[in-house]
Design an enzyme around this catalytic site. Sequence first.
Site, PDB file in Angstrom:
ATOM      1  N   HIS A 188     -29.018 -24.301  45.322  1.00 15.83           N
ATOM      2  CA  HIS A 188     -30.062 -23.457  44.710  1.00 15.83           C
ATOM      3  C   HIS A 188     -31.494 -23.900  45.034  1.00 15.83           C
ATOM      4  O   HIS A 188     -32.430 -23.125  44.828  1.00 15.83           O
ATOM      5  CB  HIS A 188     -29.917 -23.429  43.183  1.00 15.83           C
ATOM      6  CG  HIS A 188     -28.647 -22.788  42.696  1.00 15.83           C
ATOM      7  ND1 HIS A 188     -28.274 -21.519  43.086  1.00 15.83           N
ATOM      8  CD2 HIS A 188     -27.678 -23.237  41.853  1.00 15.83           C
ATOM      9  CE1 HIS A 188     -27.117 -21.214  42.488  1.00 15.83           C
ATOM     10  NE2 HIS A 188     -26.738 -22.236  41.748  1.00 15.83           N
ATOM     11  N   ASP A 207     -19.921 -20.341  51.047  1.00 17.50           N
ATOM     12  CA  ASP A 207     -20.219 -20.861  49.720  1.00 17.50           C
ATOM     13  C   ASP A 207     -19.197 -20.298  48.731  1.00 17.50           C
ATOM     14  O   ASP A 207     -19.155 -19.088  48.498  1.00 17.50           O
ATOM     15  CB  ASP A 207     -21.647 -20.396  49.366  1.00 17.50           C
ATOM     16  CG  ASP A 207     -22.214 -21.054  48.138  1.00 17.50           C
ATOM     17  OD1 ASP A 207     -21.500 -21.110  47.127  1.00 17.50           O
ATOM     18  OD2 ASP A 207     -23.383 -21.488  48.183  1.00 17.50           O
TER      19      ASP A 207
HETATM   20 ZN   LIG Z   1     -22.513 -23.160  40.610  1.00 19.33          ZN
END
Ligand SMILES: [Zn+2]
Length: 441
Positions: free
Chosen positions: A142, A175
């Site tokens: 992130h 991911d």
């Molecule tokens: Zn996560």
Amino acid sequence: MAYTQPRGRQKVCYYYDSDVGNYYYGQGHPMKPQRIRMTHNLLLNYGMYRKLEIYRPYRAEYHEMTKFHSDEYIRFLKSIRPDNVADYGKQMQRFNVGEDCPVFEGMYEFFQIATGGSIAGAVKLNRGHTDIAINWSGGLHHAKKSEASGFCYVNDIVLAILEMLKYHDRILYIDIDIHHGDGVEEAFYTTDRVFTVSFHKYGEYFPGTGDLRDSGAGKGKNYSLNFPMRDGMDDFTYERCFKPIIKKVMEHYRPSAIVLQCGADSLTGDRLGCFNLTLKGHGMCVEYMKSFGLPMLLLGGGGYTIRNVARCWTYETAVALHCHEDLSNELPYNDYFEYFAPDFKLHIEKNNMTNQNDNVYLERCMEKLTENLRSITHAPSVQMYERPEDSIDAEQITVPKNGVGDTQFKGNIDKLGGGQAYADNNTGDDDEFSEAEAKVL
Ligand SMILES: [Zn+2]
């Protein structure tokens, strides 16, 4: 047989720093670096140290982190400490540090370790010195150029991919964390040299991005792929989505290396998650990606029911080593044995939650994504360029002094650094079962 055997015997390098489990985000915070040490201890006790080449990663430096992040952001991360936060109020706000991404003791070193492992793995793969590199401390997807987000501050994945781009024309990033891999997608949104694929829960869920229609921009148009999912995703359905999509991406894009973020918050029973995957469904992704026989970097990520994170990454290390089918379901005795009560088994069972991913919905997603894939240029080429120097000299990275592959190692590695900081900080009312938790991400 002759065809499949070499793939089964890929060489695996594993990066681990015995200090990593000592860092502590703060009371009630769901991100617990201790899960990395639990994983390490469990896989050692399964005897995997005999097959792995284990390295203690170097600590990534400022000038490496700023290959992606802004100077002022990294300077800030390096300077701030719990005892000087009062001087940094404005910057904390600007860089989104304070709440979900708190200031904690030794945080910059923690980022150096996590980032160092991923970059070292990338260099090792580039040199052709290993087939698979693992860094369970990494995968912090992130983090943005000048902003911390979702418990991530420094984006080790972007930095490792930048390193790999020195040797590889096309890299595939996948991911499987339950959250959208937004930081990595954003970094490579406008290039065709990195294809990003994210499978994640979407809809009233952190970080809010990763819509089916978001597929890249400019030169990167259709080189980002997002598979938004709903609650209750199980092994069977996940495999039905994952394999056909990835098969098509591999055929169309023809990458020469793979980076797989294995966030374990997509497992059933995760403290912050809402999927229903078991280790087998999650590990299927590792197994499938390994079958292509390309250089692969395996990274950690989210995962907040820490006993299951340790189970998952232990199992996936075994998948990388091609010994997962030989692992006993009875956990070996280990330093964290009591965490695995009441059953003390490796594998976990799915629960009875409803799988809200119905066929109509999934087919609509598959159709749209397949359509995007059809429109990309097959294996886009890269112009000739001079290869930049490696970030670090791979030969400088040494095996930890306390030995690898012998019994002495097994007993010692987790005693280094002691776990004292964790013990000092852990007041006992802050375990993963705690109801009082930070904002749910
Ligand atoms: Zn996560």
